[in-house]
Design an enzyme around this catalytic site. Structure first.
Site, PDB file in Angstrom:
ATOM      1  N   GLY A  83       0.784  -1.217   0.000  1.00 35.15           N
ATOM      2  CA  GLY A  83       0.000   0.000   0.000  1.00 35.15           C
ATOM      3  C   GLY A  83       0.820   1.273   0.000  1.00 35.15           C
ATOM      4  O   GLY A  83       0.290   2.335  -0.263  1.00 35.15           O
ATOM      5  N   SER A  89       5.248 -11.060  -5.506  1.00 36.90           N
ATOM      6  CA  SER A  89       4.361 -10.806  -6.644  1.00 36.90           C
ATOM      7  C   SER A  89       4.870  -9.640  -7.478  1.00 36.90           C
ATOM      8  O   SER A  89       5.740  -8.881  -7.063  1.00 36.90           O
ATOM      9  CB  SER A  89       2.958 -10.508  -6.139  1.00 36.90           C
ATOM     10  N   ARG A  90       4.299  -9.544  -8.670  1.00 39.66           N
ATOM     11  CA  ARG A  90       4.554  -8.361  -9.488  1.00 39.66           C
ATOM     12  C   ARG A  90       3.517  -7.307  -9.121  1.00 39.66           C
ATOM     13  O   ARG A  90       2.493  -7.608  -8.531  1.00 39.66           O
ATOM     14  CB  ARG A  90       4.416  -8.716 -10.965  1.00 39.66           C
ATOM     15  N   ALA A  91       3.798  -6.065  -9.522  1.00 38.45           N
ATOM     16  CA  ALA A  91       2.877  -4.977  -9.233  1.00 38.45           C
ATOM     17  C   ALA A  91       1.551  -5.198  -9.938  1.00 38.45           C
ATOM     18  O   ALA A  91       1.506  -5.660 -11.078  1.00 38.45           O
ATOM     19  CB  ALA A  91       3.474  -3.661  -9.705  1.00 38.45           C
ATOM     20  N   ILE A  92       0.449  -4.924  -9.242  1.00 37.60           N
ATOM     21  CA  ILE A  92      -0.856  -4.874  -9.905  1.00 37.60           C
ATOM     22  C   ILE A  92      -1.249  -3.416 -10.083  1.00 37.60           C
ATOM     23  O   ILE A  92      -1.469  -2.954 -11.189  1.00 37.60           O
ATOM     24  CB  ILE A  92      -1.923  -5.622  -9.078  1.00 37.60           C
ATOM     25  N   THR A  93      -1.280  -2.692  -8.978  1.00 43.57           N
ATOM     26  CA  THR A  93      -1.665  -1.286  -9.082  1.00 43.57           C
ATOM     27  C   THR A  93      -0.555  -0.358  -8.612  1.00 43.57           C
ATOM     28  O   THR A  93      -0.699   0.851  -8.659  1.00 43.57           O
ATOM     29  CB  THR A  93      -2.914  -1.014  -8.212  1.00 43.57           C
ATOM     30  N   ASP A 143     -10.143  -6.793  -1.466  1.00 46.73           N
ATOM     31  CA  ASP A 143      -9.371  -8.007  -1.224  1.00 46.73           C
ATOM     32  C   ASP A 143      -9.812  -8.715   0.053  1.00 46.73           C
ATOM     33  O   ASP A 143      -9.053  -8.843   1.011  1.00 46.73           O
ATOM     34  CB  ASP A 143      -7.855  -7.765  -1.242  1.00 46.73           C
ATOM     35  N   SER A 178      -5.318 -15.682   1.797  1.00 46.48           N
ATOM     36  CA  SER A 178      -4.461 -15.574   0.629  1.00 46.48           C
ATOM     37  C   SER A 178      -2.984 -15.550   1.032  1.00 46.48           C
ATOM     38  O   SER A 178      -2.162 -16.319   0.527  1.00 46.48           O
ATOM     39  CB  SER A 178      -4.872 -14.296  -0.094  1.00 46.48           C
TER      40      SER A 178
END
Lengths: 514, 514
Positions: free
Chosen positions: B170, B196-200, B258, B264
């Site tokens: 965040g 993970s890769r960036a989503i936003t 989410d 998750s």
């Protein structure tokens, strides 16, 4: 940032602009499935929902007919594409998920975005689930109704009052509309009835009426027919009356929920200019609504939302514990409706139709409406009026019940013991009729030989399934191995209805088809 | 009832079996969009989600690669199709919408159906929205975690303890993992870090690490690297660790929610065999979590669900009101991480990384973990360990910060008045970096010259945007016309933060990108 892609046609139309690109290009553009792309070519542009595919050439974009038409694209053309932001309503839906209330402007924006196909199915699903979890306030239901009407086509007959009838459905065999419309029209009232086809039931009103006459009328045709003979029975699905509702139903159906029930129905009624409406709420442990308390709450919501929309509405709670009349399936029901209007109909069908007419006419100050309705049947005026409507809609006005073909492949189930019929399973009757081919095969359906409270002897016939195809008949027969259609017992003495030995669903939810 | 259709290829793969038929055939079969069809050919069968198209030949079925492969179909083949019932979990999701709690068996079925692609996107969206509205109980979160792990691949290093670190994210610029992993490994611990890769955001850990080394490791490669040098930094997206989670995220993303955050993350940690985990929860008015109270509730949920999964977890609430360090964007952040491990890094990056190491080591009884971590940096052991990891993953172990190219197109914004920096807008920093091209363009990003509390004079540089393309730089520049990145004022004296004059969203929701 803009990229160039080469067009390939998907070769079909899907109702809203849709494109497919490969996952590598999607990542490069920063879009994911269900996001949006803006496509440009020669000064035109269109926004489409993105599907992401694997194993596809990187510089290719597959487009559906909606996109191809908007941009006038041929195979091999090059288009500019760039990510497009979500529409404003997408944010309002997110708020709704968090429990926020929607203001009128937000509701208007959501409905406009739905009508213009700007929301993805994911977002539409989020909308209906969030509303289903929380419920709509009366004010929200009113604002949705208003926005749905204002974003669609409207019927203006130029006369008053305009009467209408609706059932929230849930019990098989409910052919009441085929009686109510001609009765009212025979009494001199205007009834521009639009109705739906079956989704999960063996027949919708449009399916039943279609056995007698064409129902695919335009708004102009509806206006002409109603102003000439007083009433019509048309299919409402393609009229773009409250089109947002049609799109909401597309996602409600696979989830078996209908949180927009109230605005959905009120909007459709308002769009045809109805001034007075009678609403039928079947209640029973085998219906959509289980208890009187639930029915009353729903009725109050309907009445208040209708009032704000300028419509006077009366709700009638009806007996929903078994099918109405003795038939379920388009042709069987059309037959039964003709017989009922000839004075030979099952008592429950006639009672329900004339009672609804009575309640509706009370709204406009007529106190003996039910008696007038019974007299319209007795005198043959209502049947004659139905024949006028059939003629005006392009059917055969001289049609007789026996002219309507029903499936000739049949099987019958019989009572296995002496007793009284204590339970007729609505869901099982509907499933049998659907497996037999209804509503697509008009002649398919179910004929009931016994109803609640009937005394039967072992070996008496209880129900006959009609089908046009032996394979479908077999499917219906196979279903009986797992389902109980009738219970025959000692009414009120056999007190145990069901034994539940492990954590299961509420009974209401077990009654969903399949 | 079965029908015969002729096959045409859609020509792409979409992750799950998908077919398209025309609306007339769909009506005849009694299926609608998002329903399911069973396809049969030569003894094989597959169930696919239905898309309904208009303007398509009636006896044709378009199939994607998944369907074509399952049935070994060639263009022009004839397949038998019939409607297929929804999977059992579809009913559980309906119950969930109505507010029901799920039992372990229901959760297991839902997760299995997700992994096997039996649920439509509509149903997946319904699941995440219903859970988002209601929240998961601790027991449900545990059962989801368990089912997610058990339906996926697992890493078994055969050693203990296995340490791990996660941030709920965040805030932009959080390159802590690039320090934490080599520090822990240099102290002799095992850290099989998947990320993970960036989503936003402008960069995910996998995007940052990829500037230094390949991150696309298989489970076998992860095992080899970790057992050899103690740690790795791999991309987790294709490893099928808790694959249900990957599919849930696909529908969470377009809705910006989410609700499965806890299961998750816990499932991913359990799948790599983590025994002790430190969880970073950045808190601040510009972060995902706004208040300490919210952070505490979330932390307790994480700790308890982890405990039931056999994992000891400590949550650390960190300062989330501004980006971490001075950079956001893959290459700029990788540079900063190398500098920080060389003893030249920004104080906040070093403090956060070493504090997280300290909290994690406390879980295994080491009380001076932070001091050990600082010493690992000071001595150069941590940097040496990072170089070992880079070498084992196939990168250049001798890489220097200045070897990492950053975008050469730049613009800088300057202070417009004298004062103290009172607000650095996380969302604006992230948006600037993304518009400049991050994470796809590794060299794109933002360099901050001032942070909260810094005293600046009018005309001092506050921030420089780096981009590889002038068009992207222009897009970032244009964004500044509508957004405030910095506020410079009198700290604590300029008390008004924002004036709200009409009903709007909670501030938290306004901070979501577009």
């Amino acid at each position: 940032m803009t990229s160039l892609f080469r067009v390939k046609h998907l070769g079909f139309s899907s109702g809203a602009p849709l494109v497919v690109i490969d996952d590598g290009s999607a990542a490069a553009l920063g879009v994911r499935a269900h996001d949006r792309l803006l496509l440009r070519k020669g000064g035109r542009e269109v926004t489409a929902i993105v599907n992401v595919a694997l194993q596809m050439p990187a510089d290719t974009i597959l487009v559906n007919e909606e996109v191809a038409r908007s941009l006038n694209l041929s195979e091999g053309d090059v288009v500019e594409i760039e990510p497009a932001p979500p529409p404003r309503s997408s944010r309002y839906i997110r708020e709704l998920i968090d429990g926020a209330w929607l203001n009128p402007q937000e509701i208007r924006t959501i409905v406009e975005d739905i009508v213009r196909d700007r929301l993805s199915d994911i977002e539409l699903a989020a909308l209906v689930v969030a509303v289903s979890r929380r419920g709509l306030s009366v004010e929200e239901a009113y604002q949705f109704s208003r926005a749905m009407v204002e974003t669609g086509e409207r019927l203006d007959l130029g006369v008053k009052p305009v009467l209408d009838k609706h059932s929230i459905g849930g019990i098989p065999g409910d052919k009441t509309t085929l009686l109510v419309v001609p009765i009212l029209a025979s009494l001199g009232y205007y009834v521009p009835k639009t109705s739906s086809r079956a989704i999960t039931s063996p027949a919708g009103t449009a399916d039943r009426a279609e056995v007698l006459m064409p129902v695919n009328l335009s708004l102009e045709e509806i206006k002409r027919v109603v102003l000439k003979v007083g009433g019509c029975i048309a299919w409402g699905g393609a009229l773009r009356l409250a089109p947002a509702d049609d799109k909401i139903i597309r996602v409600e159906h696979p989830l078996s929920i209908d949180p927009f029930l109230v605005p959905s129905i009120i909007a459709k009624k308002a769009a045809v200019g109805a001034t007075h409406v009678v609403l039928d709420i079947p209640v029973g442990r085998g219906a959509k609504v289980g208890t009187m308390r639930e029915a009353e709450q729903l009725a109050r919501m309907f009445i208040e939302v209708a009032r704000r929309m300028g419509i006077q509405l009366t709700a009638v709670v009806t007996f929903g514990d078994q099918p109405l009349g003795n038939t379920a399936g388009p042709a069987l029901e059309a037959r039964e409706a003709l017989l009922a209007l000839s004075g030979q109909g099952p008592a429950d069908v006639v009672d329900k139709a004339t009672s609804l007419v009575g309640s509706l006419l009370e709204l406009i100050g007529v106190t003996n409406g039910k008696a007038l309705a019974l007299e319209a049947i007795r005198s043959g005026k209502a049947l004659a009026k139905l024949r006028e409507i059939i003629r005006e809609q392009g059917g055969d006005p001289n049609v007789k019940p026996e002219d309507l073909p029903v499936g000739e492949k049949t099987f019958t189930i019989y009572a296995e013991r002496d007793g009284v019929v204590t339970w007729v399973n609505n869901t099982a009757v509907a499933t049998l009729a659907r497996l037999a081919g209804a509503p697509k095969d008009k002649g398919a359906g179910v004929l009931l030989h016994a109803k609640l409270g009937d005394v039967v002897k072992k070996g008496d016939p209880l129900l006959t399934v009609h089908s046009e195809h032996s394979t479908k008949l077999q499917a219906a027969e196979a279903y009986l191995e797992t389902a109980t259609v009738f219970e025959v017992g000692r009414p009120g003495l056999d007190t145990v209805m069901r034994k539940i030995v492990e954590p299961v669903l509420p009974i209401q939810q077990m009654a969903v088809e399949h």
